[in-house]
Structure formats: C-alpha cells, structure tokens
Write an enzyme that holds these catalytic residues in place. Structure first.
Site, PDB file in Angstrom:
ATOM      1  N   GLY A 170       0.067  -7.964  -4.247  1.00 17.71           N
ATOM      2  CA  GLY A 170      -1.280  -8.488  -4.136  1.00 17.71           C
ATOM      3  C   GLY A 170      -2.198  -7.998  -5.226  1.00 17.71           C
ATOM      4  O   GLY A 170      -3.397  -8.317  -5.242  1.00 17.71           O
ATOM      5  N   THR A 171      -1.664  -7.239  -6.179  1.00 19.12           N
ATOM      6  CA  THR A 171      -2.481  -6.619  -7.224  1.00 19.12           C
ATOM      7  C   THR A 171      -2.827  -7.563  -8.368  1.00 19.12           C
ATOM      8  O   THR A 171      -3.717  -7.274  -9.155  1.00 19.12           O
ATOM      9  CB  THR A 171      -1.746  -5.399  -7.797  1.00 19.12           C
ATOM     10  OG1 THR A 171      -0.449  -5.830  -8.238  1.00 19.12           O
ATOM     11  CG2 THR A 171      -1.556  -4.326  -6.741  1.00 19.12           C
ATOM     12  N   GLN A 205      -9.169  -5.247  -7.299  1.00 19.45           N
ATOM     13  CA  GLN A 205      -8.493  -3.988  -6.997  1.00 19.45           C
ATOM     14  C   GLN A 205      -9.492  -2.894  -6.616  1.00 19.45           C
ATOM     15  O   GLN A 205      -9.293  -2.173  -5.642  1.00 19.45           O
ATOM     16  CB  GLN A 205      -7.683  -3.532  -8.210  1.00 19.45           C
ATOM     17  CG  GLN A 205      -6.342  -4.210  -8.349  1.00 19.45           C
ATOM     18  CD  GLN A 205      -5.367  -3.718  -7.303  1.00 19.45           C
ATOM     19  OE1 GLN A 205      -4.824  -2.629  -7.382  1.00 19.45           O
ATOM     20  NE2 GLN A 205      -5.154  -4.516  -6.281  1.00 19.45           N
ATOM     21  N   PHE A 223       0.812  -1.221   0.000  1.00 16.67           N
ATOM     22  CA  PHE A 223       0.000   0.000   0.000  1.00 16.67           C
ATOM     23  C   PHE A 223       0.847   1.273   0.000  1.00 16.67           C
ATOM     24  O   PHE A 223       0.359   2.346   0.328  1.00 16.67           O
ATOM     25  CB  PHE A 223      -0.958   0.018   1.196  1.00 16.67           C
ATOM     26  CG  PHE A 223      -1.689  -1.270   1.410  1.00 16.67           C
ATOM     27  CD1 PHE A 223      -2.500  -1.803   0.418  1.00 16.67           C
ATOM     28  CD2 PHE A 223      -1.552  -1.982   2.592  1.00 16.67           C
ATOM     29  CE1 PHE A 223      -3.162  -3.004   0.598  1.00 16.67           C
ATOM     30  CE2 PHE A 223      -2.216  -3.191   2.782  1.00 16.67           C
ATOM     31  CZ  PHE A 223      -3.019  -3.702   1.778  1.00 16.67           C
ATOM     32  N   GLY A 277      -5.100   0.638  -9.198  1.00 13.21           N
ATOM     33  CA  GLY A 277      -4.809   0.479  -7.776  1.00 13.21           C
ATOM     34  C   GLY A 277      -5.356   1.591  -6.906  1.00 13.21           C
ATOM     35  O   GLY A 277      -5.745   1.358  -5.761  1.00 13.21           O
ATOM     36  N   GLU A 278      -5.399   2.816  -7.429  1.00 12.95           N
ATOM     37  CA  GLU A 278      -5.817   3.963  -6.627  1.00 12.95           C
ATOM     38  C   GLU A 278      -7.255   4.407  -6.885  1.00 12.95           C
ATOM     39  O   GLU A 278      -7.917   4.943  -6.002  1.00 12.95           O
ATOM     40  CB  GLU A 278      -4.890   5.153  -6.902  1.00 12.95           C
ATOM     41  CG  GLU A 278      -3.713   5.284  -5.967  1.00 12.95           C
ATOM     42  CD  GLU A 278      -2.560   4.365  -6.308  1.00 12.95           C
ATOM     43  OE1 GLU A 278      -1.655   4.196  -5.473  1.00 12.95           O
ATOM     44  OE2 GLU A 278      -2.528   3.804  -7.412  1.00 12.95           O
TER      45      GLU A 278
END
Length: 743
Positions: A471-472, A643, A245, A709-710
C-alpha cells in the site's frame, strides 16, 4: 520530455484496486479447492492430552483433521524453519507436538469441501489439555530481564553502544535532572486483509501459492526448507497486499498449514484466518522504559540514561532498537543505554511500523520535553541548543541532515511562536488547549536487490522485481523511476512485482524498498539502455556509430544526441532489429558500503501537535498537526504525503487509543476484534499537514531517497503526550493516554 520523478503521479494500481480487479490471497480460484479452518488452543501453556475428531470426520464433505497426531515428518533442524526475518532462537513449528506454548496456538486444521462445513466441523472437535502455570505479565517479571541472544537476524538490529563517559557522576552533578518510567502495552497490526494462503496443487507435485506476505521469496524459502521441496517446484505469488505494517514480514502459520494439507491430500487448499486469529501471532511487544536526563542550568544536555525491557516469547529472542536513538539525536558526553528481554508465554513479537523507533522516541522525546520545561527553555530552542551533525553512537557525520530546517518550517507552518509556555495557559472555551512537539528519526537503509527491464517488440517497457507493495505506492514509484531512466512515456511502462519467478528482492520493510528496489530498477534500465545503444550503433547507416554513451540521452522513447536532438533513433526501431524478440537485461544493485560506512544515514522529522482536552471528562482530541520531514529526494509527493499522513494517523492511534489488552489470568488478548481494539476513525482525525524539506543526499543510494514508511509515526505519540502536558500540567507516561489517566 516530461520528467516523472518528483511529480505527483496517481497510483498506477489505483483503478485495479477500486474496481475489484486486484486479487488478494484468498480470492484466487482453483479447481477442486478444499478449505481449511484453524482450531486455536484455549490455554496458554500445557499439553494436549486428547483430541476427539470422530464427530467431525463423520460429516459428509469433511476430508481430514490434521493435528500433531498425524502431522507428517518434516525438516528436523531449527535452521530449516528460519525465514529472512527470524530472530535468534527456535522458530515456532505448527502441529509439531502436544506442547502448547501460548494462547491461541494452532492445534488442529479441519479441511472440508466448503469453508462453512470446515468451520462447523471444527466446533464438533473436543480437545482436552493438561494445563500448566503461565507468565504473560511483563511488569510482574522485570526481575527476570536478561540480555538478548545474538544471531544473524540481529545484525540489522545492533545492540546499544557501549557506555560513553560516566553517566552516574554527570547526572548527580547536573543542575537540572528528570527521571521517569514509561510503559506501553502490546499492540497488533490489524491490516484490513486478514492472512490467507491459497495453495494450487499442480502436476508433478508442484505448488503455486498465493500468499499474503511482505516478501514472496521469503515464503518460498520457508516452504522449500520446511517441506524439502526444490525451489523450482514452489512458486509464490502476491501482487497485492491489503496492508501489512510488518505482520507479513515472516511467514505466518496459515501458510504452513495450507501447504501441509495440499501435499497430504494432493489437491488445492485454502486456509484463511479470522480476525480473532489475527491476534494469535506477532505483535508490537509491551515495553517498560526508564529515562534519566541531566542538564546544566542553561540547558546543555550532559547526561543520558535510557533503559528498556521488552517482552519476547519463550522460544525466540525478538529485539528492537529502542534506546539507541538518544545517541543519534543528542550530543551528551555521558551516556548509558541498555536493552533487555523478558521471555513470556506469548508468541514471538514481530516488527510493527517503526519497530523500536516509535517505542523509544515516545519515551525519550517526552523526557526531553520535561527537561526543557524544567530548564525554562522552549522545546524547539532546547533541541536546537543540543543539536548535533553526528551520530554519537558511531561517531560518524550524517550523510545529510536538514533537521534544523524541519524545526524552522514546521514551527512557522504551525504558528509555534504564538505558544504560551505555561501549562493550562491556553483555552478554547471550556476545553484546555495544548501545543506539543517532538523530533523523529529513522535509519535510511539500502539493501541488495535485482530487477529485470524488458523492451518488448511493440516498444513497451516492462520492469519487474519480486518485491511487494503493501500500500506504500511501490508500483507507482518504480514505474516513475523506469520511465525517467529510459526516457519513456509513463503510459508505456508497466512495473510488476510479487512473484518468485521475478528477480530476487528482500522483504518489504524497514523503509528500505524505495531505495533498494528503486536502485535496482534504475540500474536495470540503465543497463538495458546501454544494450540498446550498442544495438543502435550497429544499425545500417547509424548516426551513433562513432558516438560515446555519455553523448546521448534517452528521451521520448528515442535515443538522441545531446548536442543535436534532431539526430535520433526510436527504441521501437532498435528492438525491431532483434529478429522479432524483446530486448532484456537483469541487473543487481548493491550498496556502496565503502562510501556508506563513512556516514550515518537517517531521515529526520519535526512534529507539532495541538490537542484539546475536556477538563471535566478527560477526553483528548488532536485538532491539528504538522510534520516536517527531511527525506532526501521525494519520488512522488502524493504517495509520499500519503505515507506520512498514514503514519501520523497511526501515531494518534498509539498515543490515544491503541492497545492489546491481556487478561493475565488466562494469558489471552481479550479485545481481539476491531469492535474492541480501538483505532482512529474519520471523526478522530482533524487537520494533518505535511512539509517535505528540501534535502540532497548523494551517499544514501543512487536515487538519493530516504524511506518514509516509518518517519511519519515515530514522533507523533511523544508530541501528543507533550501537548497533553501543556494543556493539563499532567505528565502521562503510560500509552495510550486514555481519559482515566487524566481524571
């Protein structure tokens, strides 16, 4: 032939993770392994006046106690301690001297034959301090705010653009005005896997390092520079990461301590941090924001001012992009955006999922909602009325932007048309019901990277790059890209990562890995394909001797003629002509800046949230949420959805639960455990839905992908806060929204 890109392929590393075959940094065995235990400072600022380690050193099995008193001479200049993500300033140097810069700073390392003995020995060490006054409260020190220093690392985080138009004049004459101050506390990443480093001491002083990191090459760079070790003598391996993260973007202090101990003792050493020590380095910085908006009576946005002040350490200037988003989303002609820092006696903050983005949008999108309410427009209608196809900061068109469709599809799936606009107008029995929404945006970045593709003698494809998978789903999507590019069955393709012996890749962060490493994998496989085609042309009686590259296709592990697929040569037969050796190609992918610089590039989302608020107790539950994302080509809908769902869960956490509580009397985070640092559990999460809006983009990168991711988190806290207002009529501008703020 099956095409794998765009298919919901199961994670190729899933079995290894659920069966325990996947090893993490603290799980690697080594002969003669010693264990280190970190001693943390008990004060926030001052000097160490005495360290008494005699009782600990007398214990059988205690090997050494390292501190500033016996730390060996290492690199002198700041530049040697700067990693790939270091902000401007002077990086923290563990055990450098007697100075204490922040609470929890590592001040000593006990090394013993077992972890238990090291921990016990640490309890016997007595450290005395000369304490100084400290400052850790951002809101009490806003008068000391200043502009950030510039530096190489700040290039990816540009400062706010210059003012456009005349905000003050436009705001004063605006028919409708809103202003508010928005605050959020510091937050910590708290990945499941705590930070650890296992240093294996090899022959000739070489080191093999198993490190928890989001970039093995970054850790290698740091160790090589600080300890003066040639790159070839430092190998960093990190194939699995139990969550990052952003916490692993920079080398953390356990890496330094483990390497120092291993080199001094000339034996293998492991240093693992405790959960409490996970609160003694980077965090999302506390931030105070002021937003003022002005609009015409019919809802045309005319003036925007967004000012933010964030905290940083006394030794580095950590920055985020907090205020720039307003100019990227809304076309007002009078805009002033400012961002400043207050240095405090804390460790340097570090990027945390959607750094700056979720912070800035949580304020901006709440203010937009408030303005829409004042004007009397539906929140979606207001945003459509103030829609732009250009990034107004740079005055560039977007390479693609299907945000309108996100609004439409998200609202339809959510049932937004059934919303009654008045606050407190919707109920479910005794509870108040609120519906809120917000817009999300995150930059789509593409960095240089390298990858290697190898066709083995048994016809298998092995692809590698020194990237990470926090983990993505990196393992899986890279396997899909490679399989499609060379027309291989996916079961015959293996992608490897997390090793500095592999081709160079940047740290995994900023939602750029799919675009960056994916493009490198694609190029490497394409180049390998060209080499294999040339080899096929040279085979005896080759059907491709006079054929051009554009006339063939890679399909089912064969090279085939496009116009006649029966004319084919297997890749296994081609590699068989190479004298029993594999065929390989290492390639570099570099962004096409000449083309990309003509466009703004971003992923967009529309978030819709329903909350229920207990009128008596002030408790808030998110009962359902929909996020519609325009993210370019979706490589794998299953991992992509994962995600977004993860980001939505974190958005609920930020909106309602998550904060690191600082006791300013001691300058220490007090809720430094998962018992007291609140994050959502299963009971907190209800129905979450994700829509991927179709979007084609030929500019962002060769794959047409945008990082995900974001984008799942950035709009959630604001949508929750707006839903709480719709339910209760109360505007809560301080996150998280806890029951005491509603009662």
């Amino acid at each position: 032939m099956t095409k794998y890109i765009g298919k919901s392929i199961n994670r190729v590393d899933g079995v290894a993770k659920v069966t325990g075959k996947a090893k993490y940094a603290a799980e690697y065995k080594a002969a003669d392994l010693a264990h280190g235990w970190v001693i943390s400072s008990s004060i926030s600022k001052g000097k160490i006046t005495r360290i008494d380690a005699e009782a600990a050193l007398q214990l059988p099995g205690v090997i050494q106690v390292f501190s500033h008193e016996n730390r060996p001479g290492l690199a002198w200049f700041d530049m040697s301690y700067k990693d790939q993500d270091a902000p401007p300033g002077s990086p923290f140097r563990p055990l450098r001297d007697a100075t204490v810069k922040y609470s929890g700073q590592p001040v000593a390392l006990v090394v013993a034959e077992s972890l238990e003995l090291a921990r016990y020995a640490a309890s016997l060490i007595r450290i005395e301090y000369e304490e100084e006054e400290h400052e850790t409260a951002l809101e009490h020190n806003l008068h000391r705010a200043r502009e950030p220093k510039s530096g190489v690392a700040s290039l990816l985080k540009p400062p706010p653009p210059k003012p456009r138009g005349d905000f003050e004049k436009a705001f004063q004459r605006a028919a409708v005005q809103v202003s508010g101050t928005y605050v959020h506390s510091a937050e910590h990443h708290n990945p499941m896997e705590m930070f650890a480093t296992t240093v294996v001491y090899e022959k000739n002083d070489k080191l093999t390092i198993y490190d928890k990191t989001q970039g093995a090459p970054n850790s290698q760079l740091y160790v090589s520079q600080v300890f003066g070790i040639p790159f070839k003598d430092v190998r960093v391996i990190s194939p699995f990461v139990g969550g990052g993260f952003g916490a692993g973007l920079r080398p953390q202090y356990q890496l330094f301590l483990a390497v120092l101990a291993a080199r001094e003792l000339k034996r293998s050493v492991r240093v693992s941090l405790t959960r409490q020590q996970m609160f003694t380095f980077g965090h999302r910085p506390a931030t105070v924001q002021n937003v003022s908006l002005g609009a015409s009576a019919d809802g045309k946005l005319e003036a925007i001012r967004h000012d933010a002040v964030g905290e940083t350490s006394q030794f580095e200037d950590y920055t985020e992009i907090v205020v720039n988003w307003a100019g990227m989303l809304y076309p007002a002609q009078n805009v002033t955006l400012t961002y400043n820092l207050v240095p405090l006696d804390v460790y340097t903050p570090i990027d945390m999922r959607a750094p700056g983005g979720v912070t800035g949008l949580s304020a901006l999108e709440c203010a937009i909602d408030e303005l829409a309410h004042q004007v009397g427009l539906d929140p979606v209608e207001f945003r459509l009325k103030n829609y732009t196809e250009r990034d107004m900061n740079e005055d560039l068109p977007y390479s693609s932007k299907e945000l309108r469709e996100c609004f439409r599809q998200g609202a339809e799936r959510f049932g937004w048309a059934n919303r009654t606009p008045e606050p407190r107008s919707m109920r479910n029995g005794h509870t108040l019901v609120g519906w809120g929404m917000a817009t999300g945006i995150w930059e789509s970045m593409h960095m240089p990277a390298r990858a290697e593709a190898v066709l083995t003698v048994n016809g298998k494809l092995r692809v590698s790059s020194a990237t990470a998978d926090i983990g993505t789903g990196t393992y899986t999507i890279m396997t899909q890209i490679a399989a499609d590019t060379l027309g291989m069955p996916i079961e015959d393709v293996i992608f490897r990562l997390g090793d500095t012996d592999m081709p160079l890749a940047p740290i995994q962060g900023g939602s750029w890995t799919a675009a960056t490493v994916g493009s490198a994998v694609k190029v490497a496989c394409e180049d390998l394909g060209k080499k294999l085609f040339k080899m096929a042309q040279k085979m005896p009686h080759s059907p491709f001797a006079d054929v051009k590259l554009e006339e063939i296709v890679f399909e089912n592990a064969h090279i085939r003629l496009k116009k006649d697929s029966s004319v084919a040569v297997s890749l296994l037969d081609i590699v068989g002509t190479n004298g029993g050796r594999a065929v390989s190609e290492t390639s570099t992918s570099v962004p096409n800046m000449l083309e990309q610089r003509k466009y703004a590039r971003a992923v967009h989302s529309a978030v819709f949230v329903e909350v229920e608020v207990d009128e008596d107790f002030g408790t808030v539950r998110v009962t359902r949420a929909v996020t519609a994302v325009a993210g370019g080509q979706i490589l794998n809908p299953k991992t992509a959805r994962s995600q977004i769902i993860g980001g939505m869960v974190w958005g609920i956490s930020k909106g309602l639960e998550e904060e690191s509580v600082m006791d300013h009397q001691f300058g220490r985070f007090m809720n430094h455990s998962l018992a007291e640092y609140h994050v959502p559990v299963n009971a907190d999460i209800q129905g979450l839905d994700v829509i991927f809006v179709e979007e084609t983009d030929t500019i962002v990168n060769p794959l047409g992908v945008k990082g995900l991711g974001e984008i799942g988190i950035v709009g959630m806290p604001a949508a929750i806060a707006n839903a709480v207002f719709h339910a209760t009529g109360k505007r809560i501008r301080s996150l998280p929204i806890t029951l005491d703020k509603l009662l």
